[in-house]
Write a protein that holds these residues in place. Structure first.
Motif, PDB file in Angstrom:
ATOM      1  N   ALA A   1     -80.782 -38.429 -39.084  1.00  0.00           N
ATOM      2  CA  ALA A   1     -80.495 -39.536 -39.993  1.00  0.00           C
ATOM      3  C   ALA A   1     -79.852 -39.017 -41.276  1.00  0.00           C
ATOM      4  O   ALA A   1     -78.920 -39.636 -41.806  1.00  0.00           O
ATOM      5  CB  ALA A   1     -81.772 -40.313 -40.303  1.00  0.00           C
TER       6      ALA A   1
ATOM      7  N   THR B   1     -83.253 -44.824 -35.500  1.00  0.00           N
ATOM      8  CA  THR B   1     -82.526 -43.857 -36.320  1.00  0.00           C
ATOM      9  C   THR B   1     -81.506 -44.567 -37.203  1.00  0.00           C
ATOM     10  O   THR B   1     -81.326 -44.203 -38.368  1.00  0.00           O
ATOM     11  CB  THR B   1     -81.846 -42.791 -35.437  1.00  0.00           C
ATOM     12  OG1 THR B   1     -82.839 -42.179 -34.612  1.00  0.00           O
ATOM     13  CG2 THR B   1     -81.154 -41.740 -36.270  1.00  0.00           C
TER      14      THR B   1
ATOM     15  N   VAL C   1     -81.166 -44.330 -41.219  1.00  0.00           N
ATOM     16  CA  VAL C   1     -79.928 -43.981 -41.923  1.00  0.00           C
ATOM     17  C   VAL C   1     -79.681 -44.968 -43.059  1.00  0.00           C
ATOM     18  O   VAL C   1     -79.396 -44.575 -44.189  1.00  0.00           O
ATOM     19  CB  VAL C   1     -78.726 -43.967 -40.950  1.00  0.00           C
ATOM     20  CG1 VAL C   1     -77.411 -43.861 -41.698  1.00  0.00           C
ATOM     21  CG2 VAL C   1     -78.859 -42.827 -39.955  1.00  0.00           C
TER      22      VAL C   1
END
Length: 92
Positions: free
Chosen positions: A39, A78, A82
């Motif tokens: 990430a 993920t 992010v």
């Protein structure tokens, strides 16, 4: 705020040498550790490409950046991670 442009050639930044992960942790620890590293790499690449707000980083854009920098396709989890790493406008 300028609109994000298509991905330019991302700068190649020298990285630190990789170290072995410590032994003895449960499998979930390694999975979450690697997810956080992935990430972070994706968030940095998005910032370099002109994505400065989490709203600009939809799953499709994050996955396109992942393909561009040679990272396996990130999961929805993920992708959420992010977006959480990209600062919101009011935090600046």
């Amino acid at each position: 705020m300028p609109i994000a442009t298509p991905l330019p050639n991302l700068p190649s930044v020298p990285t630190l040498p990789k170290k072995r992960l410590p032994a003895g942790h449960p499998r979930t620890w390694y999975e979450s550790h690697n997810r956080r590293l992935k990430a972070m790499r994706l968030a940095i690449a998005l910032l370099h490409s002109g994505v400065y707000r989490p709203e600009q980083a939809d799953n499709r854009r994050i996955r396109r950046v992942a393909a561009k920098i040679g990272v396996h396709t990130p999961s929805n989890t993920t992708c959420r991670m992010v977006r959480s790493l990209i600062p919101r406008e009011e935090n600046r």
